[in-house]
Design a protein around this motif. Sequence first.
Motif, PDB file in Angstrom:
ATOM      1  N   THR A  14       9.578 -32.178  -0.574  1.00 43.03           N
ATOM      2  CA  THR A  14       9.693 -32.427   0.931  1.00 43.03           C
ATOM      3  C   THR A  14       8.622 -33.268   1.336  1.00 43.03           C
ATOM      4  OG1 THR A  14      10.864 -30.506   1.381  1.00 43.03           O
ATOM      5  CG2 THR A  14       9.772 -31.554   3.301  1.00 43.03           C
ATOM      6  N   LYS A  15       7.350 -32.809   0.802  1.00 45.26           N
ATOM      7  CA  LYS A  15       5.980 -33.410   1.326  1.00 45.26           C
ATOM      8  C   LYS A  15       5.745 -34.816   1.000  1.00 45.26           C
ATOM      9  CE  LYS A  15       0.864 -33.033   1.720  1.00 45.26           C
ATOM     10  NZ  LYS A  15       0.742 -34.459   1.334  1.00 45.26           N
ATOM     11  N   ILE A  16       6.441 -35.087  -0.477  1.00 40.98           N
ATOM     12  CA  ILE A  16       6.544 -36.391  -1.094  1.00 40.98           C
ATOM     13  C   ILE A  16       7.205 -37.265  -0.106  1.00 40.98           C
ATOM     14  CG2 ILE A  16       7.245 -37.793  -2.893  1.00 40.98           C
ATOM     15  CD1 ILE A  16       6.571 -35.628  -4.698  1.00 40.98           C
ATOM     16  N   ARG A  17       8.542 -36.867   0.155  1.00 40.95           N
ATOM     17  CA  ARG A  17       9.298 -37.751   1.114  1.00 40.95           C
ATOM     18  C   ARG A  17       8.749 -37.878   2.464  1.00 40.95           C
ATOM     19  NH1 ARG A  17      14.554 -37.420  -0.793  1.00 40.95           N
ATOM     20  NH2 ARG A  17      14.429 -38.549  -2.804  1.00 40.95           N
ATOM     21  N   ALA A  18       8.047 -37.000   2.846  1.00 41.45           N
ATOM     22  CA  ALA A  18       7.171 -37.077   4.346  1.00 41.45           C
ATOM     23  C   ALA A  18       6.100 -38.364   4.137  1.00 41.45           C
ATOM     24  CB  ALA A  18       6.716 -36.058   4.949  1.00 41.45           C
ATOM     25  N   ASP A  19       5.397 -37.998   3.018  1.00 37.13           N
ATOM     26  CA  ASP A  19       4.305 -39.147   2.841  1.00 37.13           C
ATOM     27  C   ASP A  19       4.824 -40.643   2.428  1.00 37.13           C
ATOM     28  OD1 ASP A  19       2.653 -36.938   3.226  1.00 37.13           O
ATOM     29  OD2 ASP A  19       2.040 -36.917   1.289  1.00 37.13           O
TER      30      ASP A  19
END
Length: 283
Positions: free
Chosen positions: A74-79
């Motif tokens: 999820t964080k990768i997608r946000a970044d």
Amino acid sequence: MRRIILSTESGADLPRDLTRKHAIQVVPMHVIMDGQDYFDGTLPVEDIYDYYDRTKKIPSTTSTNAHEYHDFFTKIRADFPDCIIIHIGYTSKASSSFQNAILASEDFEDLYLIDALNVTGGLAAIVMYAVNLLEKNPSIEPGSLIEEMEAIVPKSRLAFVPGSLEFLKAGGRVSNMAYLGGALLKLKPRIELVEGKLVSTKKYRGKMSAVAEKLLQDYLNQYDIDREQLYFQYSIGLDESIKKRMDEIAKEKGFKHVKWMQAGAMISTHAGPGGFGIAGLEV
């Protein structure tokens, strides 16, 4: 054109200069010591060795769980909005981490998983192969990249000699430890990944300086490794003179680039201090 982001686990022991330069995302595995759970990468390796000296026990290690993977992706997608994620995982034969990544991946689109069937430098070599493919061909289709990566997985060769056989014995991760018999503490076993499993394939006797040189010579005789890049792994405590000699041999054998990688806390709980390993890709 959508960006492809590569991710892997802390058990790859990728140095931070490489992860930062190439935006490789790394999810931490776990080290449990004195009842406390540490993310791999936050616990100094020296603390593990001090703990063993005090207690004659080694910390335990656990995989990244599915919830942590979900947060990680999820964080990768946000970044990196609208990215395509390719995750190169620690061997499924020695950890549940890859299976947990599979469970987490069900909630994501354009997320692909590759079981590297390898650890530490052998896993890192596959990740860096993908990095090089992307640099040479930034417009490569994800399917083509994955196909090339899957083809290189069985060509990634890792061999290492633990620095402390007491750590190896206590860790119990090598599938044929009985092969070493009662003379375990008098020998230095060569450990390799065979179909994703850690297996002792040979025994060496003598000081680490002689063993390391013999290991490298045997490794290069057995495998036709691409001379473009060679990876050396070490755990804290390996003598600097050994590192110098390994560099000399690698240069004599025609390797263009050599990268030294320090074993992190998770790998060091099994290798012990003063271990040495080699990884590369067969041509």
